[in-house]
Design a protein around this motif. Structure first.
Motif, PDB file in Angstrom:
ATOM      1  N   ALA A  34      81.910  94.129  20.956  1.00  0.00           N
ATOM      2  CA  ALA A  34      81.580  93.336  20.111  1.00  0.00           C
ATOM      3  C   ALA A  34      80.680  92.003  20.680  1.00  0.00           C
ATOM      4  CB  ALA A  34      82.477  92.585  19.247  1.00  0.00           C
ATOM      5  N   ILE A  35      79.865  91.398  19.988  1.00  0.00           N
ATOM      6  CA  ILE A  35      79.226  90.180  20.432  1.00  0.00           C
ATOM      7  C   ILE A  35      79.360  89.302  19.436  1.00  0.00           C
ATOM      8  CG2 ILE A  35      76.932  89.009  21.244  1.00  0.00           C
ATOM      9  CD1 ILE A  35      76.120  91.724  22.311  1.00  0.00           C
ATOM     10  N   ILE A  36      79.873  88.153  19.648  1.00  0.00           N
ATOM     11  CA  ILE A  36      79.945  86.880  18.840  1.00  0.00           C
ATOM     12  C   ILE A  36      78.850  86.102  19.177  1.00  0.00           C
ATOM     13  CG2 ILE A  36      81.248  85.113  17.866  1.00  0.00           C
ATOM     14  CD1 ILE A  36      83.655  86.812  18.693  1.00  0.00           C
ATOM     15  N   CYS A  37      77.962  85.311  18.157  1.00  0.00           N
ATOM     16  CA  CYS A  37      76.975  84.601  18.639  1.00  0.00           C
ATOM     17  C   CYS A  37      77.083  83.236  17.519  1.00  0.00           C
ATOM     18  CB  CYS A  37      75.753  85.124  18.308  1.00  0.00           C
ATOM     19  SG  CYS A  37      74.303  83.754  18.964  1.00  0.00           S
ATOM     20  N   GLN A  38      77.220  82.036  18.223  1.00  0.00           N
ATOM     21  CA  GLN A  38      77.301  80.651  17.337  1.00  0.00           C
ATOM     22  C   GLN A  38      76.005  80.631  16.352  1.00  0.00           C
ATOM     23  OE1 GLN A  38      78.437  78.184  16.259  1.00  0.00           O
ATOM     24  NE2 GLN A  38      80.468  78.068  17.216  1.00  0.00           N
ATOM     25  N   LYS A  39      76.384  79.649  15.427  1.00  0.00           N
ATOM     26  CA  LYS A  39      75.075  79.334  14.607  1.00  0.00           C
ATOM     27  C   LYS A  39      74.704  77.874  15.178  1.00  0.00           C
ATOM     28  CE  LYS A  39      75.975  76.427  11.783  1.00  0.00           C
ATOM     29  NZ  LYS A  39      75.713  74.995  12.451  1.00  0.00           N
ATOM     30  N   PRO A  40      73.597  77.330  14.851  1.00  0.00           N
ATOM     31  CA  PRO A  40      72.423  78.313  14.066  1.00  0.00           C
ATOM     32  C   PRO A  40      72.121  79.662  14.945  1.00  0.00           C
ATOM     33  CG  PRO A  40      71.910  75.844  14.370  1.00  0.00           C
ATOM     34  CD  PRO A  40      73.148  75.980  15.116  1.00  0.00           C
ATOM     35  N   ARG A  52      70.365  90.439  24.094  1.00  0.00           N
ATOM     36  CA  ARG A  52      69.707  91.524  24.654  1.00  0.00           C
ATOM     37  C   ARG A  52      70.373  91.897  25.907  1.00  0.00           C
ATOM     38  NH1 ARG A  52      65.320  93.128  21.529  1.00  0.00           N
ATOM     39  NH2 ARG A  52      64.599  91.413  19.770  1.00  0.00           N
ATOM     40  N   ALA A  53      70.535  90.944  27.020  1.00  0.00           N
ATOM     41  CA  ALA A  53      70.916  91.338  28.012  1.00  0.00           C
ATOM     42  C   ALA A  53      72.522  91.903  28.103  1.00  0.00           C
ATOM     43  CB  ALA A  53      71.075  90.098  28.865  1.00  0.00           C
ATOM     44  N   ALA A  54      73.350  91.713  27.036  1.00  0.00           N
ATOM     45  CA  ALA A  54      74.591  92.134  26.855  1.00  0.00           C
ATOM     46  C   ALA A  54      74.579  93.428  26.196  1.00  0.00           C
ATOM     47  CB  ALA A  54      75.402  91.145  26.089  1.00  0.00           C
ATOM     48  N   LEU A  55      73.589  93.834  25.307  1.00  0.00           N
ATOM     49  CA  LEU A  55      73.727  95.005  24.682  1.00  0.00           C
ATOM     50  C   LEU A  55      73.939  96.331  25.480  1.00  0.00           C
ATOM     51  CD1 LEU A  55      71.115  94.459  21.851  1.00  0.00           C
ATOM     52  CD2 LEU A  55      73.645  94.555  21.577  1.00  0.00           C
ATOM     53  N   PRO A  56      73.327  96.532  26.603  1.00  0.00           N
ATOM     54  CA  PRO A  56      73.484  97.711  27.313  1.00  0.00           C
ATOM     55  C   PRO A  56      74.746  97.818  28.063  1.00  0.00           C
ATOM     56  CG  PRO A  56      71.380  96.616  27.856  1.00  0.00           C
ATOM     57  CD  PRO A  56      72.425  95.606  27.327  1.00  0.00           C
ATOM     58  N   ALA A  89      68.092  95.138  16.995  1.00  0.00           N
ATOM     59  CA  ALA A  89      68.465  95.683  18.407  1.00  0.00           C
ATOM     60  C   ALA A  89      69.968  96.146  18.617  1.00  0.00           C
ATOM     61  CB  ALA A  89      67.814  94.758  19.504  1.00  0.00           C
ATOM     62  N   ALA A  90      70.902  95.126  18.086  1.00  0.00           N
ATOM     63  CA  ALA A  90      72.145  95.329  18.224  1.00  0.00           C
ATOM     64  C   ALA A  90      72.632  96.516  17.193  1.00  0.00           C
ATOM     65  CB  ALA A  90      73.056  94.217  17.593  1.00  0.00           C
ATOM     66  N   GLU A  91      72.159  96.847  16.106  1.00  0.00           N
ATOM     67  CA  GLU A  91      72.353  98.001  15.333  1.00  0.00           C
ATOM     68  C   GLU A  91      71.749  99.011  15.953  1.00  0.00           C
ATOM     69  OE1 GLU A  91      72.655  95.954  10.948  1.00  0.00           O
ATOM     70  OE2 GLU A  91      70.622  97.093  11.560  1.00  0.00           O
ATOM     71  N   ALA A  92      70.666  99.236  16.571  1.00  0.00           N
ATOM     72  CA  ALA A  92      70.375 100.427  17.352  1.00  0.00           C
ATOM     73  C   ALA A  92      71.077 100.757  18.686  1.00  0.00           C
ATOM     74  CB  ALA A  92      68.844 100.211  17.911  1.00  0.00           C
ATOM     75  N   ALA A  93      71.754  99.691  19.185  1.00  0.00           N
ATOM     76  CA  ALA A  93      72.558  99.920  20.215  1.00  0.00           C
ATOM     77  C   ALA A  93      74.071 100.282  19.809  1.00  0.00           C
ATOM     78  CB  ALA A  93      72.469  98.597  21.228  1.00  0.00           C
ATOM     79  N   GLY A 136      84.135  92.743  33.228  1.00  0.00           N
ATOM     80  CA  GLY A 136      84.583  93.922  32.351  1.00  0.00           C
ATOM     81  C   GLY A 136      84.907  93.419  31.080  1.00  0.00           C
ATOM     82  N   LEU A 137      84.041  92.928  30.400  1.00  0.00           N
ATOM     83  CA  LEU A 137      84.234  92.419  29.043  1.00  0.00           C
ATOM     84  C   LEU A 137      84.103  93.296  27.785  1.00  0.00           C
ATOM     85  CD1 LEU A 137      82.009  89.201  29.000  1.00  0.00           C
ATOM     86  CD2 LEU A 137      84.298  89.367  29.914  1.00  0.00           C
ATOM     87  N   ASP A 138      85.040  93.280  26.976  1.00  0.00           N
ATOM     88  CA  ASP A 138      85.266  93.832  25.472  1.00  0.00           C
ATOM     89  C   ASP A 138      84.268  93.068  24.440  1.00  0.00           C
ATOM     90  OD1 ASP A 138      86.882  96.130  26.264  1.00  0.00           O
ATOM     91  OD2 ASP A 138      88.366  94.668  26.491  1.00  0.00           O
ATOM     92  N   ILE A 139      84.506  91.855  24.716  1.00  0.00           N
ATOM     93  CA  ILE A 139      83.805  90.695  23.741  1.00  0.00           C
ATOM     94  C   ILE A 139      83.054  89.718  24.364  1.00  0.00           C
ATOM     95  CG2 ILE A 139      84.165  89.178  21.759  1.00  0.00           C
ATOM     96  CD1 ILE A 139      86.532  90.781  21.034  1.00  0.00           C
TER      97      ILE A 139
END
Length: 335
Positions: free
Chosen positions: A80-86, A71-75, A100-104, A53-56
């Motif tokens: 929010a989704i935070i992704c490390q670099k690289p 992609r698995a988390a978007l639906p 994909a994130a903007e579309a979702a 039951g996440l928010d982030i």
């Protein structure tokens, strides 16, 4: 109500993510996931983590896993989704998941924390306040001192030895992003990259020059074999000078920032050296707190769409080094 955070990946750097979440009001780390049972994570994979039951979702796994995790988390209706670099495995892949994130309708933010280091925030505040006048030149000298000999990087990040791109892809990207934060978008770039340690695969030293309108220049001078004057090379990773028409800002290895007016020898300390918690001036905490605040204000400094510009500069640096000449900065040049 506190935001529910899930952390994917419990490797070396994720320890800083995990600790920082414990100090951010309005957010609670409720679950972690890692395939290695030795990490003590509550879940073995992302599927289990998403059931918490996440928010982030905070992704701190290697780049080849990023696109599939996003992609698995978007639906799942995350805030929010935070992704490390690289960020992802390639610029094309990063663009695709950004689309994909903007579309979702889900904010996707890259965990780029170096611009949140307190010394760079102090330099930016002085620059914006007009304290140095018109900027003329910015130089950062990266001197980590951890890249010498056959055992280079093995103690902390052994995969550095086999990366085909090291200095700019893994480390210099931080400073290209920080230069954008301080001075804005460059017009051109020149890079000279080289490998000094034969025990590794990628480049470990090099120069990247960004040119701006009006003759302003920014220089990233990176050398992972040499060190610098500091008691802790992983505090500032090097030193910096930002020169203007009216004053000069200097970052020293203790994390202090000094301002010296043109024509004077005495300097004012605008950021004193101190014992910062966490990593590199507590920049992980500062970044994660920025994301939490951004969910209320609707703004994120390192949103994925904007961060693609930093990734384009990385690609341009390698292209320039291969071509041996300055290349113009054009958005979409690597489409």
């Amino acid at each position: 109500m506190s935001l529910r955070v899930g952390l994917l990946g419990l490797g070396y750097f994720a320890q800083f993510h995990r600790e920082a979440w414990t100090r951010i009001p309005g957010a609670t780390l409720v679950a972690t996931a890692d395939a290695d049972p030795a990490t003590g994570a509550e879940h073995a994979d992302l599927a289990g983590l998403l059931e918490a039951g996440l928010d982030i979702l905070d992704i701190a796994t290697p780049p080849p896993t990023h696109a599939a995790a996003i992609r698995a988390a978007l639906p799942r209706g995350l805030r929010a989704i935070i992704c490390q670099k690289p960020f992802c495995s390639s610029l094309d892949e990063a663009r695709a998941v950004t689309d994909a994130a903007e579309a979702a309708g889900v904010p996707l933010i890259v965990h780029e924390n170096f611009r949140f280091q307190p010394w760079f925030r102090a330099m930016k505040a002085a620059l914006d306040a007009g304290r140095i006048g018109r900027p003329l030149s910015l130089t950062f000298r990266l001197r980590t001192g951890d890249g010498r000999g056959p055992d280079a990087y093995l103690a902390r990040q052994p995969y550095f030895q086999t990366m085909p791109r090291l200095l700019i892809h893994e480390t210099g990207v931080h400073y290209l992003d920080t230069f954008r934060f301080l001075l804005g978008e460059p017009e051109g770039l020149y890079a000279d990259l080289r490998r000094l340690n034969p025990a590794i695969r990628g480049e470990d030293a090099g120069l990247v020059v960004l040119d701006y309108g009006g003759g302003v220049r920014a220089l990233f001078d990176g050398n992972r074999l040499a060190d610098f004057d500091t008691d802790d090379p992983r505090r500032t990773f090097g030193d910096a000078v930002l020169e203007g028409e009216e004053a000069t800002l200097t970052l020293t290895g203790d994390g202090a920032v000094h301002l010296r007016a043109q024509g004077h020898r005495a300097a004012e300390t605008i950021l004193a050296a101190q014992d910062w918690p966490g990593f590199a001036g507590d920049c992980v905490h500062a970044f994660q707190a920025h994301v939490v605040a951004g969910l209320e204000t609707g703004g994120f400094e390192t949103a994925a769409r904007d961060y693609l510009r930093t990734m384009e500069l990385v690609e341009l640096a390698y292209a320039s080094a291969e071509a041996g000449c300055r290349l113009p900065v054009r958005s979409g040049a690597f489409d």
